[in-house]
Design a protein around this motif. Sequence first.
Motif, PDB file in Angstrom:
ATOM      1  N   PHE A  32     -27.812  10.066 -13.611  1.00  0.00           N
ATOM      2  CA  PHE A  32     -27.845   8.914 -14.508  1.00  0.00           C
ATOM      3  C   PHE A  32     -27.371   9.310 -15.904  1.00  0.00           C
ATOM      4  CE2 PHE A  32     -30.420   6.625 -11.398  1.00  0.00           C
ATOM      5  CZ  PHE A  32     -30.002   5.313 -11.593  1.00  0.00           C
ATOM      6  N   ALA A  33     -27.817  10.483 -16.380  1.00  0.00           N
ATOM      7  CA  ALA A  33     -27.380  10.949 -17.697  1.00  0.00           C
ATOM      8  C   ALA A  33     -25.879  11.221 -17.714  1.00  0.00           C
ATOM      9  CB  ALA A  33     -28.155  12.208 -18.083  1.00  0.00           C
ATOM     10  N   LEU A  34     -25.365  11.837 -16.638  1.00  0.00           N
ATOM     11  CA  LEU A  34     -23.936  12.151 -16.571  1.00  0.00           C
ATOM     12  C   LEU A  34     -23.090  10.886 -16.442  1.00  0.00           C
ATOM     13  CD1 LEU A  34     -24.069  15.304 -14.274  1.00  0.00           C
ATOM     14  CD2 LEU A  34     -23.504  15.227 -16.712  1.00  0.00           C
ATOM     15  N   GLN A  35     -23.681   9.802 -15.956  1.00  0.00           N
ATOM     16  CA  GLN A  35     -22.965   8.529 -15.911  1.00  0.00           C
ATOM     17  C   GLN A  35     -22.555   8.103 -17.323  1.00  0.00           C
ATOM     18  OE1 GLN A  35     -22.101   6.729 -13.081  1.00  0.00           O
ATOM     19  NE2 GLN A  35     -20.918   5.481 -14.520  1.00  0.00           N
ATOM     20  N   PHE A  36     -23.443   8.370 -18.287  1.00  0.00           N
ATOM     21  CA  PHE A  36     -23.122   8.048 -19.680  1.00  0.00           C
ATOM     22  C   PHE A  36     -22.087   9.006 -20.254  1.00  0.00           C
ATOM     23  CE2 PHE A  36     -27.077   5.734 -19.253  1.00  0.00           C
ATOM     24  CZ  PHE A  36     -26.824   4.570 -19.979  1.00  0.00           C
ATOM     25  N   VAL A  37     -22.057  10.243 -19.753  1.00  0.00           N
ATOM     26  CA  VAL A  37     -21.021  11.188 -20.167  1.00  0.00           C
ATOM     27  C   VAL A  37     -19.658  10.683 -19.709  1.00  0.00           C
ATOM     28  CG1 VAL A  37     -20.086  13.504 -19.783  1.00  0.00           C
ATOM     29  CG2 VAL A  37     -22.523  13.197 -20.259  1.00  0.00           C
ATOM     30  N   ASN A  38     -19.570  10.247 -18.445  1.00  0.00           N
ATOM     31  CA  ASN A  38     -18.319   9.697 -17.942  1.00  0.00           C
ATOM     32  C   ASN A  38     -17.851   8.521 -18.778  1.00  0.00           C
ATOM     33  OD1 ASN A  38     -17.066  11.066 -15.892  1.00  0.00           O
ATOM     34  ND2 ASN A  38     -17.969   9.902 -14.213  1.00  0.00           N
ATOM     35  N   ALA A  39     -18.799   7.652 -19.127  1.00  0.00           N
ATOM     36  CA  ALA A  39     -18.449   6.472 -19.925  1.00  0.00           C
ATOM     37  C   ALA A  39     -17.995   6.880 -21.321  1.00  0.00           C
ATOM     38  CB  ALA A  39     -19.654   5.535 -20.005  1.00  0.00           C
ATOM     39  N   ALA A  40     -18.636   7.920 -21.907  1.00  0.00           N
ATOM     40  CA  ALA A  40     -18.243   8.391 -23.237  1.00  0.00           C
ATOM     41  C   ALA A  40     -16.837   8.973 -23.219  1.00  0.00           C
ATOM     42  CB  ALA A  40     -19.246   9.428 -23.737  1.00  0.00           C
ATOM     43  N   VAL A  41     -16.522   9.773 -22.184  1.00  0.00           N
ATOM     44  CA  VAL A  41     -15.183  10.346 -22.069  1.00  0.00           C
ATOM     45  C   VAL A  41     -14.144   9.241 -21.898  1.00  0.00           C
ATOM     46  CG1 VAL A  41     -13.703  11.788 -20.610  1.00  0.00           C
ATOM     47  CG2 VAL A  41     -16.028  12.553 -21.177  1.00  0.00           C
ATOM     48  N   GLY A  64     -30.212  -4.333 -20.419  1.00  0.00           N
ATOM     49  CA  GLY A  64     -30.031  -5.414 -21.384  1.00  0.00           C
ATOM     50  C   GLY A  64     -28.715  -5.343 -22.111  1.00  0.00           C
ATOM     51  N   GLY A  65     -27.696  -4.803 -21.465  1.00  0.00           N
ATOM     52  CA  GLY A  65     -26.369  -4.738 -22.061  1.00  0.00           C
ATOM     53  C   GLY A  65     -25.874  -3.331 -22.341  1.00  0.00           C
ATOM     54  N   GLY A  66     -26.723  -2.347 -22.255  1.00  0.00           N
ATOM     55  CA  GLY A  66     -26.307  -0.967 -22.501  1.00  0.00           C
ATOM     56  C   GLY A  66     -27.263  -0.257 -23.438  1.00  0.00           C
ATOM     57  N   ILE A  67     -26.818   0.907 -23.930  1.00  0.00           N
ATOM     58  CA  ILE A  67     -27.616   1.735 -24.841  1.00  0.00           C
ATOM     59  C   ILE A  67     -27.023   1.643 -26.235  1.00  0.00           C
ATOM     60  CG2 ILE A  67     -28.279   4.103 -25.399  1.00  0.00           C
ATOM     61  CD1 ILE A  67     -29.815   3.064 -23.068  1.00  0.00           C
ATOM     62  N   GLU A  68     -27.865   1.487 -27.236  1.00  0.00           N
ATOM     63  CA  GLU A  68     -27.374   1.397 -28.608  1.00  0.00           C
ATOM     64  C   GLU A  68     -26.983   2.772 -29.138  1.00  0.00           C
ATOM     65  OE1 GLU A  68     -30.006   0.456 -32.021  1.00  0.00           O
ATOM     66  OE2 GLU A  68     -28.745  -1.330 -32.195  1.00  0.00           O
ATOM     67  N   ARG A  69     -25.863   2.817 -29.880  1.00  0.00           N
ATOM     68  CA  ARG A  69     -25.411   4.084 -30.458  1.00  0.00           C
ATOM     69  C   ARG A  69     -26.472   4.640 -31.421  1.00  0.00           C
ATOM     70  NH1 ARG A  69     -20.872   6.788 -30.694  1.00  0.00           N
ATOM     71  NH2 ARG A  69     -19.577   5.088 -29.887  1.00  0.00           N
ATOM     72  N   GLY A  70     -26.640   5.957 -31.362  1.00  0.00           N
ATOM     73  CA  GLY A  70     -27.611   6.598 -32.235  1.00  0.00           C
ATOM     74  C   GLY A  70     -29.034   6.442 -31.747  1.00  0.00           C
ATOM     75  N   THR A 111     -23.472   0.087 -32.414  1.00  0.00           N
ATOM     76  CA  THR A 111     -22.928  -0.781 -31.374  1.00  0.00           C
ATOM     77  C   THR A 111     -23.605  -0.483 -30.038  1.00  0.00           C
ATOM     78  OG1 THR A 111     -21.167   0.835 -30.999  1.00  0.00           O
ATOM     79  CG2 THR A 111     -20.702  -0.986 -32.518  1.00  0.00           C
ATOM     80  N   SER A 112     -23.451  -1.397 -29.094  1.00  0.00           N
ATOM     81  CA  SER A 112     -24.010  -1.213 -27.761  1.00  0.00           C
ATOM     82  C   SER A 112     -22.984  -0.512 -26.881  1.00  0.00           C
ATOM     83  CB  SER A 112     -24.392  -2.565 -27.154  1.00  0.00           C
ATOM     84  OG  SER A 112     -25.029  -2.396 -25.903  1.00  0.00           O
ATOM     85  N   LEU A 113     -23.407   0.537 -26.184  1.00  0.00           N
ATOM     86  CA  LEU A 113     -22.501   1.345 -25.373  1.00  0.00           C
ATOM     87  C   LEU A 113     -22.800   1.148 -23.895  1.00  0.00           C
ATOM     88  CD1 LEU A 113     -22.732   4.657 -27.444  1.00  0.00           C
ATOM     89  CD2 LEU A 113     -21.033   2.826 -27.655  1.00  0.00           C
ATOM     90  N   SER A 114     -21.743   0.969 -23.115  1.00  0.00           N
ATOM     91  CA  SER A 114     -21.885   0.731 -21.681  1.00  0.00           C
ATOM     92  C   SER A 114     -22.054   2.043 -20.922  1.00  0.00           C
ATOM     93  CB  SER A 114     -20.653  -0.009 -21.163  1.00  0.00           C
ATOM     94  OG  SER A 114     -20.645  -0.060 -19.753  1.00  0.00           O
TER      95      SER A 114
END
Length: 502
Positions: free
Chosen positions: A285-294, A263-269, A249-252
């Motif tokens: 920028f990397a930690l932004q994805f950590v926040n979104a994952a949490v 283009g909508g986010g990063i694909e899982r895996g 899936t696409s992750l925000s």
Amino acid sequence: MDQILSSKAETGVLGLDDILSGGLTRRHVFLLEGSPGTGKTTVALQFLLEGAKLGERCLYISLSESDEELRDCARSHGMVIGDGIEIFELVPPESLLDADQQQSLLYSSDLELGETTKLIFEAFERVRPQRVVIDSLSEIRLLAQSSLRYRRQILALKHFFSRSDATVLLLDDMTSENFDKTVHSVVHGVIHLEQLAPDYGSERRRLRVIKYRGQSFRGGYHDFIIRTGGVAVFPRLRAIEHKTGFERTSLSSGLPEFDGLLGGGIERGSSTLLIGPAGTGKSLFALQFVNAAVARGEKAAAFIFDEELGLLFSRTKSMGIDLEKLRDDGHIHIEQLDAAELSPGEFAQRVRDRVASFDAKTVIIDSVNGYQAAMPEENALILHMHELLQYLNRQGANTFLTVAQHGLVGDMKSPVDVTYLADSVILLRYFEALGKVRRAVSVIKKRTGPHEDTIREFRISNKGLTLGEPLSGFQGVLRGVPSFIGDQQPLLPMTDKDGDHS
């Protein structure tokens, strides 16, 4: 006993049995070789202690170290040599130590070698062990004095043990001036230990299975360490063995403008490389994805090579990300690594453990520069990185790597090119406009779908990241000194009530 024991004798060394496909084939003779200090004695003790734990009788025949020295070695690792293990300290007969009784017409080595072999056989017949360690062959080689006599002696030992149910481990410290590989052709398997001394940092150790008759094994070099508790081996990672099923899936990222750029986010895996000069905000920028994952209820793991954790916690908290609280609440595992003390194999194992035990679905490696310092050979670094990224991708984890480029503006140089390994590449740059130093971000690669080909300005404040509109009015932003070609270009304000972290 035969009904209880398996066909393989487990070594008791963490990771080694995985390399050996279960352990050492019982009722065979194996060679463990390596220069002094590589950990042969420790491995041998773990091998016997594992046997004693299974109720097997074990015998350690020492031709070089005393009983007390072996017990001291075991105690230093928290091991206790109990009743199941007998140490036979083989010393020359008293007559050979008496100068008045030494032979003058016959070579004394003839008597010493024969007496030594006789004492080994007698100790074995008395104990009748299932596991035997002989330490070390270098003493027998010195007594033999010739390659032919040495080979005959090793064959005699092998034939003697083949008539029993014992699994035998021969140790060789490789200290002979003319190292004889006779034993390699005689024994059932050979494990080679090495110790390397880098220009800076602690020594590195690795092992390789040179030979194992009738048995598949994990080839190549495998890093290992000697720590309190014994030897721990880190099997070389092969991503192809670890495939799992998951939905791609696409992750925000949690930022609509950034998702639009992607283009909508990063694909899982998938793996993402954030590349740019120091201070551009790669970690943020990397930690932004950590926040979104949490926020999605997932866990994350961060491996930090370059920055002290206290400073990282303080810096990111001022930007709206409380890493310390996320760690204390169990949402993120964060670990500071010392490249001078860490081998690539151990690092890969730590990442694997966190993904498996902590169920981390977002992994940050900050930075590849620090990872490269742990292994200066660039070609090997690429191979290690490839296997690690493939493994994480197959586990459905999203990996974010940062690379600090040399320079600030203009022509940028990277210490190592890993752009082709990553599924997505995000480029960060400084540029000058209207007398101010600003930051820009662009996605230059995304394997998993379309993305914006624009360049956007971004700012870092106490609310985190803010992205502006595409910089369509400028040309040459990525070179650092752009030229204005439009009528009017909206730039982000450099100061506001939230505070600027430029």
